[in-house]
Design an enzyme around this catalytic site. Structure first.
Site, short mmCIF file in Angstrom:
data_model
loop_
_atom_site.label_atom_id
_atom_site.label_comp_id
_atom_site.label_asym_id
_atom_site.label_seq_id
_atom_site.Cartn_x
_atom_site.Cartn_y
_atom_site.Cartn_z
CG ASP A 54 -0.55 -0.16 2.52
OD1 ASP A 54 0.65 -0.44 2.71
OD2 ASP A 54 -1.36 0.02 3.46
CB SER A 85 -11.65 2.07 25.54
OG SER A 85 -10.57 1.41 26.15
CG LEU A 142 -6.15 -9.92 13.02
CD1 LEU A 142 -7.00 -10.82 13.89
CD2 LEU A 142 -6.08 -10.49 11.60
CB SER A 143 -6.69 -3.57 10.72
OG SER A 143 -6.31 -2.32 10.26
CB SER A 144 -7.47 -3.41 16.82
OG SER A 144 -6.09 -3.22 17.03
CB SER A 145 -5.34 1.20 14.84
OG SER A 145 -4.72 0.60 13.74
CD GLU A 177 -4.39 4.01 12.35
OE1 GLU A 177 -3.30 3.63 12.82
OE2 GLU A 177 -5.12 3.30 11.63
CG ASP A 189 -4.54 -1.53 7.73
OD1 ASP A 189 -4.44 -2.38 6.82
OD2 ASP A 189 -3.66 -1.36 8.59
C1 GLA Z 1 0.37 -2.77 8.33
C2 GLA Z 1 -0.07 -1.40 7.82
C3 GLA Z 1 -0.73 -1.52 6.46
C4 GLA Z 1 0.15 -2.32 5.50
C5 GLA Z 1 0.56 -3.65 6.13
C6 GLA Z 1 1.52 -4.45 5.28
O1 GLA Z 1 -0.74 -3.57 8.63
O2 GLA Z 1 -0.98 -0.82 8.72
O3 GLA Z 1 -0.99 -0.22 5.97
O4 GLA Z 1 1.27 -1.57 5.13
O5 GLA Z 1 1.18 -3.45 7.39
O6 GLA Z 1 0.91 -4.92 4.12
#
Ligand code: GLA
Length: 402
Positions: A54, A85, A142-145, A177, A189
């Site tokens: 990305d 929270s 898993l992108s909690s943020s 962020e 994300d």
């Molecule tokens: C993290 C970052 C994403 C991406 C991945 C790797 O999760 O938050 O933006 O760069 O690493 O693919």
């Protein structure tokens, strides 16, 4: 996450989600009093293809998952703001006219980063009480943020009736962020969370932000995640280092490809002709990016042709490249991927998120998935003396009120 595979059918998961939100609302009432609040859910995501592309302007193929963040919210008649929270004690009390200008280094920063922008734009019309938190493992990739940031934008939009477009909510989350929390995250994300479509994988070209949705046959296939439970203190700085290395590799190569705007644009022949002029680790980073772009396009074609095996083969190849060229894997992740490769039901597996620990994502045939996951977990246990947390995740529809 539990330690055994969870095969709850979609209806079962929907009921689970309802119960979790009801508990979340009860907790809100215990904290803030008053009547039942409005409740919302925002998903996390797995990235199936396009690893570390990305921020290099390449294509990515993430999928929103049915685990994420719960929100309970109630608008107030004054301009006070109270945030709480489930991940840490205490309530942050502030006002729309005096929102903290510097980050608090707590979970509150994520909704605050969004709130500050809307308040500055004069769109925050009333104070509110907000309680948030969920069932995504933190630091697992898993992108909690992004789940919290995009979810917060969705909640504020609903409470104040702003009528925002999905892309506007994604933009609010990104600025929160990058500028308030202070993470140099890429765009994948928040897009994966904010533009999710049920049953589909998002295809996002990060160079021009064009996207579409690719179908995945969820009747015959499923997506599972195995969490090594390894969390590296230095993961954030190591991630920032990869971002810097990729930028430097691009600066070195760009004189040979004048049309290139991002590392993704560097043609394979240009890289082959000039990689020896780069420091060896920069050459490895560039090679990963250039080859991962090709793999990701091939995986897309495979998905459109209904060939999940070929898609999966590209996931395995991506993991090898992440281990050897981008150097973001860990022995625990490699062990899970190697074990997955021995299982007939597994189409593909690779680390998801930034790496250095966290999770492996797998694409499996439903038939035989349970036994395959059990034997992957056992092999990990034999080597590391503990079980990874393994779960099947369903696809998700994106942020919504429930
Ligand atoms: C993290 C970052 C994403 C991406 C991945 C790797 O999760 O938050 O933006 O760069 O690493 O693919």
């Amino acid at each position: 996450m539990g330690t055994t595979p969870d095969h709850a059918p979609p209806e079962g998961r929907a009921r689970e989600l309802e119960r979790a939100l009801a508990r979340h609302a009860e907790r809100f009432v215990e904290l803030f009093g008053g009547a039942r609040p409005r409740t919302f859910f925002s998903p996390g995501r797995v990235n199936l293809m396009g690893a570390h592309l990305d921020y290099n302007g390449g294509p990515v193929a993430p999928m929103a998952i049915d685990r994420g963040t719960y929100f309970a919210v109630r608008a107030r008649s004054d301009r006070r703001v109270r945030l709480a929270s489930n991940s840490e004690p205490g309530v942050l009390e502030t006002s729309l006219d005096r929102l903290p200008a510097v980050r608090t280094a707590r979970w509150f920063d994520y909704p605050l980063g969004v709130l500050r922008q809307l308040a500055a734009q004069g769109r925050a019309s009333a104070g509110l009480d907000l309680y948030f938190g969920g069932d995504l493992p933190v630091g697992a990739g898993l992108s909690s943020s992004a789940s919290i940031c995009v979810g917060s934008a969705f909640v504020f939009d609903a409470v104040w009736g702003l009528g925002l477009q999905a892309r506007e909510r994604v933009a609010l989350a990104l600025v929160a962020e990058r500028e308030f929390v202070g993470v140099r995250c890429g765009i994948m994300d928040p897009y994966a969370v904010g533009l999710a479509r049920p049953g589909h994988i998002l295809w996002l070209d990060c160079k021009d932000e064009q996207f579409e949705h690719l179908p995945l046959d969820h009747q015959r296939h499923c997506v599972a995640v195995a969490d090594t439970l390894v969390r590296r203190e230095l993961a954030q700085s190591a991630f920032n280092q990869r971002v810097a290395e990729a930028a430097e590799a691009f600066e070195r190569l760009r004189p040979y490809a004048p049309q290139a705007r991002v590392l993704r644009d560097i043609p394979a022949q240009v890289l082959a002709a000039h990689e020896r002029e780069l420091a060896p680790e920069l050459a490895r980073r560039a090679r990963h990016v250039v080859e991962e772009v090709e793999r990701t396009f091939d995986a897309r074609a495979a998905l459109l042709a209904g060939d999940e095996r070929r898609f999966g083969a590209q996931m395995f190849a991506a993991h090898r490249s992440l281990r050897e060229l981008y150097e973001v894997s860990a022995p625990e992740l490699d062990c899970l991927v190697d074990a997955a490769q021995l299982e007939r039901a597994v189409c593909g597996a690779r680390l998801t998120g930034a790496g250095f620990g966290g999770c492996v994502v797998m694409l499996l045939e439903r038939d035989g998935a349970e036994a395959a996951l059990e034997s992957v977990a056992q092999r990990f246990d034999e080597r590391f003396g503990r079980r990874p947390a393994v779960q099947i995740f369903g696809p998700d529809a994106g942020p919504r009120e429930l």
